[in-house]
Design a protein around this motif. Structure first.
Motif, PDB file in Angstrom:
ATOM      1  N   VAL A   1     -69.808  32.851 -24.919  1.00  7.10           N
ATOM      2  CA  VAL A   1     -70.854  32.159 -24.151  1.00  7.10           C
ATOM      3  C   VAL A   1     -72.222  32.826 -24.282  1.00  7.10           C
ATOM      4  O   VAL A   1     -73.152  32.457 -23.562  1.00  7.10           O
ATOM      5  CB  VAL A   1     -70.466  32.058 -22.659  1.00  7.10           C
ATOM      6  N   CYS A   2     -72.342  33.801 -25.176  1.00  2.00           N
ATOM      7  CA  CYS A   2     -73.623  34.484 -25.353  1.00  2.00           C
ATOM      8  C   CYS A   2     -74.690  33.459 -25.748  1.00  2.00           C
ATOM      9  O   CYS A   2     -74.532  32.723 -26.729  1.00  2.00           O
ATOM     10  CB  CYS A   2     -73.506  35.555 -26.430  1.00  2.00           C
ATOM     11  N   PRO A   3     -75.814  33.381 -25.016  1.00  2.00           N
ATOM     12  CA  PRO A   3     -76.802  32.320 -25.264  1.00  2.00           C
ATOM     13  C   PRO A   3     -77.714  32.576 -26.455  1.00  2.00           C
ATOM     14  O   PRO A   3     -78.429  31.670 -26.886  1.00  2.00           O
ATOM     15  CB  PRO A   3     -77.610  32.307 -23.962  1.00  2.00           C
ATOM     16  N   ASP A   4     -77.717  33.798 -27.006  1.00  7.87           N
ATOM     17  CA  ASP A   4     -78.613  34.124 -28.111  1.00  7.87           C
ATOM     18  C   ASP A   4     -77.808  34.255 -29.401  1.00  7.87           C
ATOM     19  O   ASP A   4     -76.843  35.023 -29.467  1.00  7.87           O
ATOM     20  CB  ASP A   4     -79.359  35.429 -27.830  1.00  7.87           C
ATOM     21  N   ARG A   5     -78.191  33.523 -30.422  1.00  7.66           N
ATOM     22  CA  ARG A   5     -77.430  33.485 -31.663  1.00  7.66           C
ATOM     23  C   ARG A   5     -77.414  34.844 -32.375  1.00  7.66           C
ATOM     24  O   ARG A   5     -76.388  35.265 -32.916  1.00  7.66           O
ATOM     25  CB  ARG A   5     -78.021  32.420 -32.590  1.00  7.66           C
ATOM     26  N   ARG A   6     -78.530  35.546 -32.375  1.00  7.04           N
ATOM     27  CA  ARG A   6     -78.596  36.834 -33.068  1.00  7.04           C
ATOM     28  C   ARG A   6     -77.705  37.869 -32.375  1.00  7.04           C
ATOM     29  O   ARG A   6     -76.929  38.567 -33.034  1.00  7.04           O
ATOM     30  CB  ARG A   6     -80.047  37.328 -33.109  1.00  7.04           C
ATOM     31  N   LEU A   7     -77.812  37.951 -31.053  1.00  6.06           N
ATOM     32  CA  LEU A   7     -76.992  38.911 -30.321  1.00  6.06           C
ATOM     33  C   LEU A   7     -75.517  38.583 -30.462  1.00  6.06           C
ATOM     34  O   LEU A   7     -74.687  39.472 -30.663  1.00  6.06           O
ATOM     35  CB  LEU A   7     -77.396  38.923 -28.843  1.00  6.06           C
ATOM     36  N   ALA A   8     -75.164  37.298 -30.371  1.00  9.75           N
ATOM     37  CA  ALA A   8     -73.766  36.897 -30.513  1.00  9.75           C
ATOM     38  C   ALA A   8     -73.240  37.251 -31.903  1.00  9.75           C
ATOM     39  O   ALA A   8     -72.085  37.687 -32.056  1.00  9.75           O
ATOM     40  CB  ALA A   8     -73.605  35.411 -30.246  1.00  9.75           C
ATOM     41  N   SER A   9     -74.064  37.093 -32.935  1.00  9.00           N
ATOM     42  CA  SER A   9     -73.652  37.428 -34.301  1.00  9.00           C
ATOM     43  C   SER A   9     -73.416  38.927 -34.441  1.00  9.00           C
ATOM     44  O   SER A   9     -72.451  39.366 -35.076  1.00  9.00           O
ATOM     45  CB  SER A   9     -74.718  36.970 -35.300  1.00  9.00           C
ATOM     46  N   LEU A  10     -74.306  39.735 -33.851  1.00  3.87           N
ATOM     47  CA  LEU A  10     -74.150  41.184 -33.895  1.00  3.87           C
ATOM     48  C   LEU A  10     -72.869  41.613 -33.185  1.00  3.87           C
ATOM     49  O   LEU A  10     -72.089  42.428 -33.707  1.00  3.87           O
ATOM     50  CB  LEU A  10     -75.352  41.864 -33.252  1.00  3.87           C
ATOM     51  N   LEU A  11     -72.616  41.059 -32.002  1.00  2.00           N
ATOM     52  CA  LEU A  11     -71.417  41.418 -31.250  1.00  2.00           C
ATOM     53  C   LEU A  11     -70.151  40.970 -31.981  1.00  2.00           C
ATOM     54  O   LEU A  11     -69.129  41.670 -31.953  1.00  2.00           O
ATOM     55  CB  LEU A  11     -71.468  40.806 -29.850  1.00  2.00           C
ATOM     56  N   LEU A  12     -70.202  39.822 -32.641  1.00  2.00           N
ATOM     57  CA  LEU A  12     -69.050  39.376 -33.426  1.00  2.00           C
ATOM     58  C   LEU A  12     -68.788  40.334 -34.576  1.00  2.00           C
ATOM     59  O   LEU A  12     -67.635  40.662 -34.876  1.00  2.00           O
ATOM     60  CB  LEU A  12     -69.288  37.964 -33.959  1.00  2.00           C
ATOM     61  N   CYS A  13     -69.847  40.788 -35.231  1.00  2.00           N
ATOM     62  CA  CYS A  13     -69.692  41.759 -36.325  1.00  2.00           C
ATOM     63  C   CYS A  13     -69.036  43.040 -35.819  1.00  2.00           C
ATOM     64  O   CYS A  13     -68.103  43.552 -36.447  1.00  2.00           O
ATOM     65  CB  CYS A  13     -71.058  42.056 -36.933  1.00  2.00           C
ATOM     66  N   VAL A  14     -69.512  43.549 -34.684  1.00  2.00           N
ATOM     67  CA  VAL A  14     -68.916  44.759 -34.107  1.00  2.00           C
ATOM     68  C   VAL A  14     -67.454  44.507 -33.753  1.00  2.00           C
ATOM     69  O   VAL A  14     -66.576  45.329 -34.036  1.00  2.00           O
ATOM     70  CB  VAL A  14     -69.709  45.205 -32.863  1.00  2.00           C
ATOM     71  N   PHE A  15     -67.186  43.343 -33.139  1.00  2.00           N
ATOM     72  CA  PHE A  15     -65.813  43.021 -32.760  1.00  2.00           C
ATOM     73  C   PHE A  15     -64.890  42.999 -33.973  1.00  2.00           C
ATOM     74  O   PHE A  15     -63.809  43.599 -33.964  1.00  2.00           O
ATOM     75  CB  PHE A  15     -65.770  41.660 -32.055  1.00  2.00           C
ATOM     76  N   VAL A  16     -65.293  42.279 -35.012  1.00  2.00           N
ATOM     77  CA  VAL A  16     -64.438  42.106 -36.188  1.00  2.00           C
ATOM     78  C   VAL A  16     -64.045  43.450 -36.794  1.00  2.00           C
ATOM     79  O   VAL A  16     -62.904  43.647 -37.212  1.00  2.00           O
ATOM     80  CB  VAL A  16     -65.156  41.224 -37.239  1.00  2.00           C
ATOM     81  N   HIS A  17     -64.975  44.392 -36.780  1.00  2.00           N
ATOM     82  CA  HIS A  17     -64.712  45.666 -37.445  1.00  2.00           C
ATOM     83  C   HIS A  17     -64.208  46.748 -36.494  1.00  2.00           C
ATOM     84  O   HIS A  17     -64.123  47.920 -36.866  1.00  2.00           O
ATOM     85  CB  HIS A  17     -65.979  46.133 -38.171  1.00  2.00           C
ATOM     86  N   THR A  18     -63.870  46.363 -35.257  1.00  2.00           N
ATOM     87  CA  THR A  18     -63.229  47.309 -34.339  1.00  2.00           C
ATOM     88  C   THR A  18     -61.928  46.732 -33.795  1.00  2.00           C
ATOM     89  O   THR A  18     -61.391  47.247 -32.834  1.00  2.00           O
ATOM     90  CB  THR A  18     -64.157  47.652 -33.157  1.00  2.00           C
ATOM     91  N   ASN A  19     -61.422  45.689 -34.423  1.00  2.00           N
ATOM     92  CA  ASN A  19     -60.292  44.944 -33.867  1.00  2.00           C
ATOM     93  C   ASN A  19     -58.976  45.255 -34.560  1.00  2.00           C
ATOM     94  O   ASN A  19     -58.033  44.470 -34.505  1.00  2.00           O
ATOM     95  CB  ASN A  19     -60.575  43.434 -33.948  1.00  2.00           C
TER      96      ASN A  19
END
Length: 278
Positions: free
Chosen positions: A122-140
């Motif tokens: 539900v993150c409203p900002d596309r850039r922040l959501a993309s950054l958090l997804l990148c962090v998630f993918v590589h720490t999962n």
């Protein structure tokens, strides 16, 4: 050396009742890894991961990830549905931890990244959501280890609605495995995969592991994320060596990609650089 011996003795005195054998249960602490090695690892790996983090923060930052520009993001019905499903599993997990007086285990990476993914939905900002997804993918990585070798014995041992809690365990971990695939293939949240993205995830998980989880485990006396001793299935993976006391701490902490790459990635409307979907 005298300082190291003094520190080792004081660390052991924090928990003189611990033995050097791995406990039958996965939860109690132990000196499976000796106090001396524990201190040396704490010093070395904290210096190592904080050095990587400082390089990222003071050096390239997030530029090599080629994130989209900051812009409002349309949170659709699917995003909201995933948010509700993930939130339900996280709330159920927190309730179970409170009921069993094991709330410290919410610090485990799979729980931390689950909360991170809840916000990504539900993150409203596309850039922040993309950054958090990148962090998630590589720490999962822990999600796939948990699904490959699930350790659910304590759910039955504690006998607090064991069937429901085990079902929630698998529901959460399957969501953590599948929801990122939806976002990586959707093309809305984009970043450039590769060694630098791996480095960012590696630094984040390394800091969580060595700066938070191991000190917290020593402080509360719990084997959070198996930092004090390995789970039972891993005890036999070290053959032919019968016992490698600290080897379980050195498992790979990130992975190059989560999923098979999708169709050719679209280009961001805000940039001429390719917005690669991992």
């Amino acid at each position: 050396l005298n300082i190291l011996d003094y520190a080792s003795d004081n660390l052991r005195n924090m928990h003189p009742e611990w033995t050097s054998e791995r406990p039958i249960s996965s939860n109690p602490g132990s000196w499976y890894v000796s106090p001396r090695i524990t201190i040396l690892e704490l010093i070395f790996w904290n210096i190592f991961f904080w050095s990587i983090t400082l390089y990222i923060v003071l050096g390239p930052g997030v530029r090599p990830l080629c994130l989209p520009q900051s812009a409002p993001r349309n949170v659709n019905r699917t995003d909201k549905t995933l948010f509700v499903l993930l939130s339900f599993t996280v709330i159920a997990t927190i309730a179970y931890k409170f009921a069993t007086n094991t709330i410290e285990y919410m610090l485990q990476p799979c729980h931390v990244v689950a909360i991170l993914l809840v916000y990504v939905c539900v993150c409203p900002d596309r850039r922040l959501a993309s950054l958090l997804l990148c962090v998630f993918v590589h720490t999962n990585l822990g999600t796939f280890l948990a699904l490959a070798t699930p350790d659910t014995r304590d759910y039955y041992r504690r006998n607090v609605m064991p069937e429901a809690t085990v079902a929630n365990f698998f529901a959460m971990h399957w969501l953590l495995a599948l929801v990122p695939a939806y976002y990586e293939w959707g093309g809305v949240l984009t970043y450039r995969p590769g060694p630098y993205a791996m480095l960012v995830g590696y630094a984040g998980l390394g800091l969580l592991h060595w700066t938070v989880l191991l000190p917290a485990s020593l402080a509360v006396g719990s084997n959070i994320n198996y930092v004090l001793s390995p789970p039972a299935p891993l005890r036999h993976w070290g053959a032919p060596a019968p016992r490698l006391p600290h080897s379980h701490r050195l498992l790979p902490q990130t992975r190059p990609r989560s999923y098979t790459p999708g169709p050719p990635a679209p280009r961001s409307s805000h940039s001429t650089r390719p917005a690669v979907v991992s």
